[in-house]
Design a protein around this motif. Structure first.
Motif, mmCIF file in Angstrom:
data_model
loop_
_atom_site.group_PDB
_atom_site.id
_atom_site.type_symbol
_atom_site.label_atom_id
_atom_site.label_comp_id
_atom_site.label_asym_id
_atom_site.label_seq_id
_atom_site.Cartn_x
_atom_site.Cartn_y
_atom_site.Cartn_z
ATOM 1 N N UNK A 184 0.832 -1.206 0.000
ATOM 2 C CA UNK A 184 0.000 0.000 0.000
ATOM 3 C C UNK A 184 0.868 1.259 0.000
ATOM 4 N N UNK A 185 1.884 1.291 0.854
ATOM 5 C CA UNK A 185 2.765 2.459 0.903
ATOM 6 C C UNK A 185 3.451 2.689 -0.435
ATOM 7 N N UNK A 186 3.892 1.597 -1.073
ATOM 8 C CA UNK A 186 4.567 1.725 -2.362
ATOM 9 C C UNK A 186 3.609 2.234 -3.436
ATOM 10 N N UNK A 187 2.389 1.737 -3.428
ATOM 11 C CA UNK A 187 1.395 2.163 -4.424
ATOM 12 C C UNK A 187 1.053 3.633 -4.235
ATOM 13 N N UNK A 188 0.852 4.051 -2.988
ATOM 14 C CA UNK A 188 0.540 5.454 -2.703
ATOM 15 C C UNK A 188 1.680 6.362 -3.146
ATOM 16 N N UNK A 189 2.909 5.934 -2.871
ATOM 17 C CA UNK A 189 4.068 6.731 -3.273
ATOM 18 C C UNK A 189 4.181 6.795 -4.785
ATOM 19 N N UNK A 190 3.948 5.666 -5.454
ATOM 20 C CA UNK A 190 4.021 5.635 -6.918
ATOM 21 C C UNK A 190 2.966 6.543 -7.534
ATOM 22 N N UNK A 191 1.757 6.542 -6.971
ATOM 23 C CA UNK A 191 0.704 7.420 -7.477
ATOM 24 C C UNK A 191 1.116 8.885 -7.343
ATOM 25 N N UNK A 192 1.741 9.232 -6.228
ATOM 26 C CA UNK A 192 2.225 10.603 -6.043
ATOM 27 C C UNK A 192 3.327 10.932 -7.032
ATOM 28 N N UNK A 193 4.208 9.968 -7.306
ATOM 29 C CA UNK A 193 5.278 10.188 -8.285
ATOM 30 C C UNK A 193 4.700 10.434 -9.672
ATOM 31 N N UNK A 194 3.648 9.713 -10.018
ATOM 32 C CA UNK A 194 3.012 9.928 -11.316
ATOM 33 C C UNK A 194 2.430 11.338 -11.405
ATOM 34 N N UNK A 195 1.897 11.840 -10.285
ATOM 35 C CA UNK A 195 1.381 13.213 -10.268
ATOM 36 C C UNK A 195 2.519 14.214 -10.411
ATOM 37 N N UNK A 196 3.590 13.986 -9.699
ATOM 38 C CA UNK A 196 4.737 14.899 -9.744
ATOM 39 C C UNK A 196 5.405 14.901 -11.115
ATOM 40 N N UNK A 197 5.408 13.756 -11.777
ATOM 41 C CA UNK A 197 6.143 13.597 -13.037
ATOM 42 C C UNK A 197 5.226 13.542 -14.250
ATOM 43 N N UNK A 198 3.990 14.018 -14.106
ATOM 44 C CA UNK A 198 3.064 13.837 -15.229
ATOM 45 C C UNK A 198 3.467 14.616 -16.471
ATOM 46 N N UNK A 199 4.387 15.562 -16.347
ATOM 47 C CA UNK A 199 4.936 16.248 -17.519
ATOM 48 C C UNK A 199 6.147 15.504 -18.084
ATOM 49 N N UNK A 200 6.649 14.524 -17.332
ATOM 50 C CA UNK A 200 7.884 13.850 -17.711
ATOM 51 C C UNK A 200 7.727 12.344 -17.894
ATOM 52 N N UNK A 201 6.724 11.744 -17.263
ATOM 53 C CA UNK A 201 6.542 10.290 -17.347
ATOM 54 C C UNK A 201 6.045 9.916 -18.743
ATOM 55 N N UNK A 202 6.583 8.841 -19.313
ATOM 56 C CA UNK A 202 6.122 8.404 -20.639
ATOM 57 C C UNK A 202 4.617 8.146 -20.648
ATOM 58 N N UNK A 203 3.961 8.585 -21.716
ATOM 59 C CA UNK A 203 2.504 8.413 -21.835
ATOM 60 C C UNK A 203 2.166 6.919 -21.998
ATOM 61 N N UNK A 204 0.932 6.521 -21.612
ATOM 62 C CA UNK A 204 -0.126 7.352 -21.023
ATOM 63 C C UNK A 204 -0.015 7.400 -19.505
#
Length: 310
Positions: free
Chosen positions: A195-215
């Motif tokens: 759960x902690x890893x998933x929550x952190x990953x979701x936050x990383x996707x928000x932080x990197x949504x301009x940089x993370x490969x689509x979609x």
């Protein structure tokens, strides 16, 4: 202020900006919690999780700073966790009533809910030290705001991209390991780590949504949904542990029908969470990190070139 890293700006300045915005939100929620503990403490802890996810993302760029500040906000979150757990117990009963309406009356869920509501009032308002806890939490946040000036990260595009990719990679690896442990052992702590890893990953996707490969958007939505399911499973684990240990508010006769419903809910949630996590983290972490680093380098270099041209 937006919770995302702008590739057009220096990484250090962006992380300081985002962190400062989160600290301001945490302090605001803590101050409101003096009159409305249940909702505001939950909101404060959510923002603390977002801030800690940011620190984990840039940890490779300034390990000593990020470790110290992560510990600071971990301790703040623990200090205000009590009233939130009381609310989570009530929410668990509400979900059981919704999922098993035909068994709710026989299990006495309405009465149990009323008992938990009384317990929440005692946990939230009956603590003579709640004000002192909030004062200390606010003071720690203010100290954390001052400490932000000490954060120094690589700002050159190539190095900044490596920091972000390495930070994201660490969480992806942690998630895959937690998923494996949840499959093989299935202990509550294994699912809690997932759960902690998933929550952190979701936050990383928000932080990197301009940089993370689509979609990015559908992946983030899947991560957030999985995080909610894992949260529900965690609440079931907590309630069962309190009942088994005969701890308050379950220090009376064992509610056997409630235990039976909790086991049914746990079985369904385990199956759902394992299946969804397997889909979310099916790609090997190193491959995902390489793709992120490549796109981040390109985007950060393009932004630097545009700034120089201006």
């Amino acid at each position: 202020m937006s919770f995302r890293i702008d590739p057009r700006l220096a990484l250090t300045a962006e992380v300081r900006r985002i962190a400062a915005g989160e600290i301001d939100k945490i302090v605001a929620h803590l101050n409101v919690a003096r009159d409305n503990p249940e909702k505001s403490l939950h909101s404060a802890r959510k923002r603390i999780k977002a801030l800690r996810a940011l620190l984990r993302l840039v940890h490779p760029g300034d390990e000593a700073f990020c470790r110290a500040e992560n510990n600071r906000y971990r301790d703040i979150s623990l200090s205000i966790a009590g009233p939130r757990q009381a609310t989570a117990l009530i929410e668990t009963i509400d979900r059981l009533i919704a999922d098993f309406p035909e068994d709710a009356d026989g299990a006495g869920l309405a009465g149990i809910r009323a008992m938990l509501a009384r317990h929440r009032t005692e946990a939230a308002y009956g603590q003579a030290g709640l004000g002192a806890v909030l004062d200390n939490a606010v003071a720690e946040c203010q100290a954390g705001m001052v400490a932000l000036e000490m954060l120094v990260l690589p700002d050159h595009p190539e190095n900044a991209a490596d920091v972000l990719a390495d930070g994201a990679l660490a969480t992806l690896r942690y998630a895959r390991k937690a998923l494996q442990q949840s499959r093989e052992r299935g202990e509550p702590n294994d699912f809690h780590d997932l759960r902690k890893a998933v929550k952190t990953h979701a936050a990383h996707l928000a932080l990197l949504r301009k940089l993370w490969p689509a979609p990015v958007k559908p992946r983030r939505e899947r991560a957030e949904e999985l995080g909610e399911s894992l949260g529900e499973l965690h609440d079931v684990f907590v309630m069962r542990a309190l009942i088994e240990a005969r701890e308050a508010p379950f220090d009376g006769p064992e509610p056997k029908q409630l235990v039976r419903l909790l086991r049914r809910a746990e079985k369904a949630l385990r199956k759902l969470c394992l299946a969804d996590a397997a889909k979310l983290f099916e790609e090997k972490p190193r491959r995902a990190a390489r793709k992120l680093a490549k796109k981040a380098r390109q985007d950060l270099n393009d932004s630097m070139a545009e700034n120089e041209a201006d």
